[in-house]
Design an enzyme around this catalytic site. Structure first.
Site, PDB file in Angstrom:
ATOM      1  N   TYR A 188     -13.572  -3.562  10.003  1.00  0.00           N
ATOM      2  CA  TYR A 188     -12.211  -3.009   9.991  1.00  0.00           C
ATOM      3  C   TYR A 188     -11.549  -3.157  11.357  1.00  0.00           C
ATOM      4  CZ  TYR A 188      -8.579   0.638   9.851  1.00  0.00           C
ATOM      5  OH  TYR A 188      -7.399   1.336   9.939  1.00  0.00           O
TER       6      TYR A 188
ATOM      7  N   SER B  23      -4.326  -0.212  14.235  1.00  0.00           N
ATOM      8  CA  SER B  23      -4.982   1.082  14.435  1.00  0.00           C
ATOM      9  C   SER B  23      -5.535   1.133  15.849  1.00  0.00           C
ATOM     10  CB  SER B  23      -6.131   1.254  13.432  1.00  0.00           C
ATOM     11  OG  SER B  23      -6.930   2.373  13.773  1.00  0.00           O
TER      12      SER B  23
ATOM     13  N   GLY C 126       0.814  -1.207   0.000  1.00  0.00           N
ATOM     14  CA  GLY C 126       0.000   0.000   0.000  1.00  0.00           C
ATOM     15  C   GLY C 126       0.846   1.254   0.000  1.00  0.00           C
TER      16      GLY C 126
ATOM     17  N   ALA D 123     -10.440  -6.658  12.109  1.00  0.00           N
ATOM     18  CA  ALA D 123      -9.204  -7.009  11.413  1.00  0.00           C
ATOM     19  C   ALA D 123      -7.991  -6.379  12.080  1.00  0.00           C
ATOM     20  CB  ALA D 123      -9.288  -6.565   9.948  1.00  0.00           C
TER      21      ALA D 123
ATOM     22  N   LEU E 247      -3.697  -7.360  -3.552  1.00  0.00           N
ATOM     23  CA  LEU E 247      -3.244  -8.183  -2.426  1.00  0.00           C
ATOM     24  C   LEU E 247      -4.314  -9.141  -1.927  1.00  0.00           C
ATOM     25  CD1 LEU E 247      -1.197  -5.519  -0.442  1.00  0.00           C
ATOM     26  CD2 LEU E 247      -0.314  -7.363  -1.869  1.00  0.00           C
TER      27      LEU E 247
END
Length: 256
Positions: A163, A150, A20, A166, A72
């Site tokens: 999200y 995060s 990324g 993950a 990916l």
């Protein structure tokens, strides 16, 4: 923030792969490693910003970055890109799993297809890119894997449950891989960013009120930018952190 002034001599000529890496945080990391004299490859799916980054850095660093296009989510593509990066760089000793998709979504409307798409981008590919890279790290007699998580999953944020699931999983994967790979001198750590204000974030999710509210909860009363993650990532990649593994470094301006 300005350019990183710290110079990690051991990163000169080392092979570094960033996922990324075409824009946002990833582009800042690519530039940061390139400015250290590393040989950097990055994987992205977006041609225009990726090519612009290569053009901008060419002629300003010892080794212009190598852009590899791959989705990916597709394991075969991801593995082929990792192998090509190692071959063209000459070796690979640092992997930065930065790629992700912080799409907002409502718990009540998440479908199986959405779950599979989000977790494929945010977690599945981190596992399989790491798996593909480990053989190359072994051939380099060790190295460093740095996974980006995060703080979102620790703040009870309701608007991105897939999200955050993950990103929590990345911490577990980091700990497990550190235990598995440590005996081979491969270190595995994570970085947990706070609110990093990028062009994409401002365009899609953030406004002045949201940024101000987050800053109010930070010890450091300023906007955090992609460049704020470069120094921590260089540190975890370099010999300066040679005894550090299985750890998570929080870079949030002092929220947690």
């Amino acid at each position: 923030m300005g350019k990183i002034s710290t110079y990690h001599r051991d990163l000169v000529d080392r092979g570094v792969l960033v996922t990324g890496g075409g824009s946002g945080i990833g582009a800042a990391l690519v530039e940061g490693f390139a400015e250290q004299g590393a040989k950097v490859a990055f994987i992205d799916v977006a041609d225009e910003p990726s090519q612009q980054l290569v053009t901008r850095l060419s002629g300003t660093v010892a080794h212009p970055p190598l852009y590899l296009k791959a989705d990916l989510r597709q394991v075969a593509q991801a593995k082929a890109a990792v192998d090509e990066a190692a071959t063209r760089l000459g070796q690979l000793s640092v992997l930065v799993n930065n790629a992700g998709w912080d799409d907002r979504h409502d718990f009540n409307t998440v479908t199986e297809d959405y779950w599979d798409r989000s977790t494929a981008i945010n977690l599945k590919q981190v596992f399989f890119v790491s798996q593909a890279a480990v053989g190359h790290l072994r051939a380099s007699s060790g190295g460093s894997i740095i996974n980006f998580s995060s703080i979102a999953f620790m703040r009870n944020m309701s608007e991105m449950p897939v999200y955050t699931t993950a990103k929590a999983g990345i911490i577990g994967l980091t700990k497990s891989l550190a235990g598995k790979l440590g005996p081979e001198n491969i270190r595995v750590n994570a970085i947990m960013p706070g609110m990093i204000v990028t062009e994409r974030q401002e365009r899609l999710w953030l406004n002045k009120d949201k940024i101000a509210a987050m800053q109010a909860g930070q010890c450091l009363k300023r906007v955090l930018a992609a460049e704020d993650l470069v120094g921590p990532c260089l540190f975890l990649a370099s010999h300066a952190s040679a005894a550090i593994t299985a750890q998570t470094l929080v870079v949030d301006g002092g929220v947690l």
